[in-house]
Design an enzyme around this catalytic site. Structure first.
Site, PDB file in Angstrom:
ATOM      1  N   GLY A 181       0.830  -1.213   0.000  1.00 51.09           N
ATOM      2  CA  GLY A 181       0.000   0.000   0.000  1.00 51.09           C
ATOM      3  C   GLY A 181       0.857   1.251   0.000  1.00 51.09           C
ATOM      4  N   GLY A 205      -0.488   4.913  -0.962  1.00 48.38           N
ATOM      5  CA  GLY A 205      -1.608   5.503  -0.212  1.00 48.38           C
ATOM      6  C   GLY A 205      -1.162   6.684   0.627  1.00 48.38           C
ATOM      7  N   ILE A 211      -0.613  -2.057  -5.712  1.00 50.18           N
ATOM      8  CA  ILE A 211      -1.243  -2.803  -6.807  1.00 50.18           C
ATOM      9  C   ILE A 211      -0.964  -2.139  -8.149  1.00 50.18           C
ATOM     10  CG2 ILE A 211      -3.481  -1.610  -6.710  1.00 50.18           C
ATOM     11  CD1 ILE A 211      -4.615  -4.649  -6.962  1.00 50.18           C
ATOM     12  N   ARG A 212      -0.688  -0.812  -8.104  1.00 48.51           N
ATOM     13  CA  ARG A 212      -0.254  -0.113  -9.333  1.00 48.51           C
ATOM     14  C   ARG A 212       0.623   1.059  -8.929  1.00 48.51           C
ATOM     15  NH1 ARG A 212      -5.388   1.105  -8.408  1.00 48.51           N
ATOM     16  NH2 ARG A 212      -6.171  -0.664  -9.633  1.00 48.51           N
ATOM     17  N   ASP A 263      -0.200  -7.400  -5.650  1.00 50.74           N
ATOM     18  CA  ASP A 263      -1.597  -7.527  -5.226  1.00 50.74           C
ATOM     19  C   ASP A 263      -1.589  -8.390  -3.970  1.00 50.74           C
ATOM     20  OD1 ASP A 263      -4.745  -8.558  -6.807  1.00 50.74           O
ATOM     21  OD2 ASP A 263      -4.206  -8.123  -4.719  1.00 50.74           O
ATOM     22  N   TYR A 265     -15.257  -1.908   8.013  1.00 51.66           N
ATOM     23  CA  TYR A 265     -13.878  -1.483   8.282  1.00 51.66           C
ATOM     24  C   TYR A 265     -13.513  -1.777   9.737  1.00 51.66           C
ATOM     25  CZ  TYR A 265      -9.945   1.865   8.593  1.00 51.66           C
ATOM     26  OH  TYR A 265      -8.723   2.461   8.780  1.00 51.66           O
TER      27      TYR A 265
HETATM   28  C1  VAH Z   1     -10.904   6.426   7.652  1.00 54.51           C
HETATM   29  N1  VAH Z   1      -8.865   7.762   7.624  1.00 54.51           N
HETATM   30  O1  VAH Z   1     -11.501   7.483   7.766  1.00 54.51           O
HETATM   31  C2  VAH Z   1      -9.400   6.430   7.933  1.00 54.51           C
HETATM   32  C3  VAH Z   1      -9.127   6.140   9.385  1.00 54.51           C
HETATM   33  C4  VAH Z   1      -9.555   6.836  11.730  1.00 54.51           C
HETATM   34  C5  VAH Z   1     -10.026   6.886  10.341  1.00 54.51           C
HETATM   35  O2  VAH Z   1      -9.151   4.793   9.679  1.00 54.51           O
HETATM   36  O3  VAH Z   1     -11.432   5.388   7.324  1.00 54.51           O
END
Ligand code: VAH
Length: 316
Positions: A8, A11, A35-36, A51, A140
């Site tokens: 990553g 990012g 990945i790119r 990947d 998440y």
């Molecule tokens: C998000 N920037 O907003 C990330 C982070 C604490 C937030 O995990 O998903």
């Protein structure tokens, strides 16, 4: 830690972590993978496409470069994960266990970030304890809690030296974040420079933990260099710096730009995510176990962000 593979790498964290690690450990000792390639061509040197959902990718690169550490950052952030939960599970969990397996097989040290997103609405919101109820209500958050448990398992079961940090919302000026809930805290600075006004998708009075990226990068290196015998916790440490709501960012910007205005057009999906997260975590475990500290508060971060973005926008 002296030869590091970063996933990553293009990012928001990765793009600046690679530079920081190369400055710290040597240009040739940090392999950037994603990945790119980065669209702006910034990630040219010692870069490999990878990947993380294909286990052999990481294994072959880790062997090829004889690394001793993996910093696994590849993930889908909270808002994008809510829009594509199955993809988020496959990438966030499939990528993580693939990276952990490489660390186990090759005896590597291992870092991956967790987040305030690992907590949910039933967690105490102020001074959230290091050990607190974790019942997140987002994909998440489910990924982050499961990831923390998986990393602790690989430490306890296989002796992999896994370490992690529960990051606040991270603010930086080099690479725009993609698909997070806290992205407003980055966008507001860009909009201040370009338009002197910002319409926030997060409502007034919504407090979240935030942190300037330089403090996050220092925390990663300090944690990874910490004496393993002194760590009581591993995955993952609360680290807090700035607890702020959109109006606090606006007031800090107005100290430099009195004409700046903020408006609100709340996005119910991201507002619901933000409402489920802590206002501020308790960082005392990180302070006691590896001397965590931070340098930037809201005012010093704002001054630096506006100065750096002014220069960046003029160059464009
Ligand atoms: C998000 N920037 O907003 C990330 C982070 C604490 C937030 O995990 O998903």
């Amino acid at each position: 830690m002296k030869k590091i593979l970063v996933t990553g790498a293009c990012g928001q964290i990765g793009s600046e972590l690679v530079t920081k690690l190369r400055n710290t450990y040597g240009e040739d000792n940090v392999i950037a993978t994603d990945i790119r390639k980065a669209q702006d061509g910034s990630m040219e040197q010692l870069f490999e496409t990878c990947d993380v959902r294909k286990a052999e990718n990481m294994y072959n690169l880790a062997k090829k470069y004889n690394v001793d550490t993996i910093m696994h950052l590849a993930a889908l952030l909270s808002a994008k994960a809510e829009a594509a939960p199955k993809l988020a599970w496959d990438l966030n969990m499939g990528g993580l266990i693939n990276a952990l397996e490489v660390a186990r097989e090759l005896g590597l040290q291992f870092f991956t970030p967790s987040s305030i997103g690992a907590f949910g609405p039933s967690t105490p919101k102020d001074e959230t304890p290091q050990e607190a109820l974790q019942r997140p209500t987002t994909m998440y958050g489910v990924n982050k809690v499961a990831g923390e448990l998986l990393c602790d398992y690989y430490y306890q079961r296989f002796g992999v030296d896994t370490r992690g940090l529960r990051f606040p919302g991270l603010i930086s000026y080099k690479t725009l974040p993609g698909g997070g809930t806290t992205d407003y805290a980055v966008e507001i600075y860009y909009e201040a420079i370009k338009n002197k006004t910002y319409t926030s998708y997060i409502g007034e009075g919504t407090y979240m933990d935030m942190m300037y990226l330089p403090d996050a990068l220092n925390a990663i290196i300090d944690l990874m260099e910490a004496d393993s015998d002194k760590l009581i916790h591993r995955n993952a440490f609360n680290i807090s710096a700035i607890s702020a709501a959109p109006e606090d960012f606006a007031k800090a910007i107005q100290k430099h730009q009195p004409e700046f205005t903020i408006k609100y057009d709340v996005d119910p999906i991201r507002q619901k995510i933000a409402d489920s997260w802590p206002n501020r975590m308790d960082s005392s475990a990180a302070v006691m176990e590896w001397n965590y500290s931070f340098n930037y508060d809201l005012d010093t971060m704002t001054a630096d962000m506006l100065e750096k973005l002014q220069a960046k926008v003029i160059k464009q």
